[in-house]
Design an enzyme around this catalytic site. Structure first.
Site, PDB file in Angstrom:
ATOM      1  N   ASP A 129       0.749  -1.422   0.211  1.00 43.05           N
ATOM      2  CA  ASP A 129      -0.121  -0.328  -0.179  1.00 43.05           C
ATOM      3  C   ASP A 129       0.902   1.440   0.104  1.00 43.05           C
ATOM      4  O   ASP A 129       1.883   1.536   0.835  1.00 43.05           O
ATOM      5  CB  ASP A 129      -0.538  -0.396   1.098  1.00 43.05           C
ATOM      6  CG  ASP A 129      -1.770   1.374   0.994  1.00 43.05           C
ATOM      7  OD1 ASP A 129      -2.445   1.614   0.103  1.00 43.05           O
ATOM      8  OD2 ASP A 129      -1.818   1.977   2.412  1.00 43.05           O
TER       9      ASP A 129
ATOM     10  N   THR B 197      -3.188   5.183  -4.054  1.00 47.09           N
ATOM     11  CA  THR B 197      -1.869   5.611  -3.285  1.00 47.09           C
ATOM     12  C   THR B 197      -0.602   5.613  -4.227  1.00 47.09           C
ATOM     13  O   THR B 197       0.795   6.260  -3.838  1.00 47.09           O
ATOM     14  CB  THR B 197      -1.666   5.539  -2.092  1.00 47.09           C
ATOM     15  OG1 THR B 197      -1.756   3.898  -2.011  1.00 47.09           O
ATOM     16  CG2 THR B 197      -2.583   5.867  -1.115  1.00 47.09           C
ATOM     17  N   THR B 198      -0.157   4.095  -4.971  1.00 47.04           N
ATOM     18  CA  THR B 198       0.803   4.154  -5.159  1.00 47.04           C
ATOM     19  C   THR B 198       0.347   4.933  -6.025  1.00 47.04           C
ATOM     20  O   THR B 198       2.040   5.408  -7.161  1.00 47.04           O
ATOM     21  CB  THR B 198       1.557   2.350  -5.637  1.00 47.04           C
ATOM     22  OG1 THR B 198       1.074   1.887  -4.518  1.00 47.04           O
ATOM     23  CG2 THR B 198       2.836   2.209  -5.872  1.00 47.04           C
TER      24      THR B 198
ATOM     25  N   ASP C  72      -9.128  -0.332   2.499  1.00 48.40           N
ATOM     26  CA  ASP C  72      -9.041   0.168   0.804  1.00 48.40           C
ATOM     27  C   ASP C  72     -10.439  -0.324  -0.025  1.00 48.40           C
ATOM     28  O   ASP C  72     -10.256   0.774  -0.497  1.00 48.40           O
ATOM     29  CB  ASP C  72      -8.216   0.246  -0.672  1.00 48.40           C
ATOM     30  CG  ASP C  72      -6.084   0.511   0.102  1.00 48.40           C
ATOM     31  OD1 ASP C  72      -6.264   1.982   0.861  1.00 48.40           O
ATOM     32  OD2 ASP C  72      -5.515   0.637  -1.064  1.00 48.40           O
TER      33      ASP C  72
END
Length: 535
Positions: free
Chosen positions: A69, A102-103, A400
């Protein structure tokens, strides 16, 4: 800082303790900043997509975290460089706002900076690059709106929500159980959602984990699970049709505020004191019984005497329950939290259909399930797993998925995943670049090239030939003018993400582009870095 003038009247800056500071300016400063930000993006690049790798991070006190994550990796990494910290903030803001992607947002920002560096070397002014990026991001976001699709869902037809959550979970460790976990996440969100207001309060979903069992044993409980057991081993382990008194006052004798000393010099006095104490406890238990409570949940501890009395008077009790859990129990059972015994009334009691204690494994590990609540607006996802790290990572993955389900209830527009949206936006921005006069045109083209970084990273992480795969998909998108074609990471044999059911929320994708562009503009505008040199 102070401003001084030399003999020709040109100003120059005098910095306090100048010899102890390092200073880089102009193009060097921009290049140093860009390389710092790219270093952070490069770390995350390999953990993008369904075949992405995980990172193992060790904290100073020896705790090990294994995760892919993006936000968690950057939080745990101790980033020294100030520009690196901006990238950490970037992934954090994506996490707060959207919860997923987020990545991707950091990889996009890294690619934008990489292309900006080439333009800086050609002598294009950073402000012109920043403006070009801003124009390009507007074009890309408008294009996303055009290629997005709405889908309908209802409480009975949740398939589309589940498919989108499965896309999120497919890039995590838990992807072998993604169908089951996606269903759990969607059901949990729908249980607490307010569909008229299109809002979801994620605080009402509690995620608990217990080591042991396998991932498939993860369950959704329509109620609350508390990691406590009954305060006395002889109290009943299962109670039906429960009236719960939720207390924040302890079952203990009152303690005077002043310093005091009691002299007991005879057996009679001691007996009188004990009687008094027993009478005090009796009063407490009687108050609870009189209002009709059949279970007491208390935030504080019990005196041994009180515990014994509760057991004898047939009033099961749970002690040391945390404040957050108390609030959730109050919401779920429709009860009120009572701060004093005098204030207990029948209408302040919470109602639940079943309270049971469940033991795990061969150990003394027990947990309390409060189910069939009067107001089942609070639910618990209870995760099982082989080790602590697996459970922690499953919690992050579920977070998520819950965020994605919440975003879909707020706005049910989706775009297709697998890099298809980025490729489509890249083509749209590329086409728009021809119509833009001036130097900004170069920056808009660079933005279009940078958008290819996400599908490229997906192909690379899936073990495909990155450039060949990307060019083939891009050519196919132009040929068929179909914005749903992406990278076939799972080797299903089709590039059509619609057929593969790979969805992403429109909200999340838009936010990724906007946030990445903002941070890149900010980094490009820095042209002077003054840092105190090392000790």
């Amino acid at each position: 800082m102070a401003l001084a003038f030399d003999e020709f009247g040109r100003p120059f800056i005098i910095i306090r303790e100048q010899e102890q500071k390092t200073r880089i300016r102009g193009l060097d400063a921009q290049k140093a900043n860009i390389s710092a930000a790219r270093a952070v993006a490069r770390i995350l690049r390999t953990s993008l997509g369904p075949k992405g790798m995980d990172k193992m991070l060790q904290s100073p006190d020896g705790d090990v975290t294994i995760t892919n994550d993006g936000a968690t990796i950057l939080e745990q990494m101790d980033v020294e460089n100030q520009i690196g910290k901006l990238m950490v903030e970037l992934s954090r803001s994506q996490d707060y706002e959207i919860g997923d992607g987020t990545t991707g947002v950091v990889v996009t920002a890294g690619a934008l900076l990489e292309h900006a560096e080439q333009l800086l070397e050609r002598g294009i002014h950073p402000i012109r690059i920043a403006e070009g990026y801003e124009m390009a991001s507007k074009i890309a976001v408008e294009h996303l709106d055009r290629i997005s699709q709405k889908f309908e869902f209802s409480l009975n037809n949740i398939e589309s929500l589940v498919q989108t959550c499965m896309t999120t979970l497919s890039s995590k460790i838990v992807n072998r159980c993604k169908r089951m976990l996606a269903e759990i996440a969607v059901k949990a969100v729908l249980a607490v959602a307010d569909l008229e207001r299109k809002d979801v309060n994620l605080d009402l979903i509690k995620v608990e984990g217990k080591v042991g069992g396998k991932l498939e044993d993860t369950e959704l409980v329509y109620g609350i699970i508390v990691d406590k057991d009954m305060s006395h081993p002889q109290m009943p382990k299962r109670i039906e049709d429960v009236n719960i008194a939720i207390l924040t006052c302890p079952f203990e004798p009152p303690k005077p505020k002043t310093k005091h000393k009691v002299d007991i010099d005879s057996v009679e006095k001691f007996e009188a004191l004990r009687e008094q104490e027993k009478h005090y406890f009796d009063e407490m238990v009687k108050k609870c019984k009189d209002v009709g409570a059949t279970l007491v949940i208390c935030q504080w501890g019990f005196d041994d005497e009180a515990n014994h009395l509760l057991m004898h008077r047939g009033l099961p009790a749970v002690r040391w329950v945390g404040g957050v859990e108390l609030e959730l129990i109050a919401i779920a059972t429709g009860g009120r939290i009572v701060p004093r015994f005098q204030e207990l009334t029948p209408e302040k009691l919470g109602k639940a259909g079943l309270v049971r204690e469940k033991a795990f494994g061969t150990t003394k590990d027990r947990m309390l399930y409060i189910e069939q609540c009067a107001n089942s607006r609070a639910v618990t996802i209870f995760i099982r797993g082989g080790n602590k790290m697996m459970i922690e990572e499953t919690k992050r993955s579920l977070h998520d998925a819950l965020c994605v389900a919440r975003n879909l209830i707020r706005d049910n527009s989706i775009v297709y995943g697998g890099g298809s949206a980025e490729i489509s936006c890249s083509l749209a921005v590329e086409a728009a670049a021809d119509k833009i006069p001036g130097v900004e045109q170069y920056a808009v083209r660079a933005f279009a090239d940078a958008l290819d970084a996400v599908p490229m990273a997906l192909a690379e992480n899936s073990g495909l030939q990155p450039i060949d795969t990307l060019t083939a998909v891009k050519a196919q998108q132009i040929r068929e003018s179909n914005p749903h074609l992406g990278i076939d990471c799972n080797d299903v044999g089709t590039n059509d993400m619609k057929a593969q059911n790979v969805f992403e929320t429109l909200m999340g994708k838009k936010q990724q582009l906007l946030l990445a562009t903002q941070v890149v503009k900010m980094i490009l505008k820095i042209d002077d870095v003054i840092t105190p040199s090392g000790y």
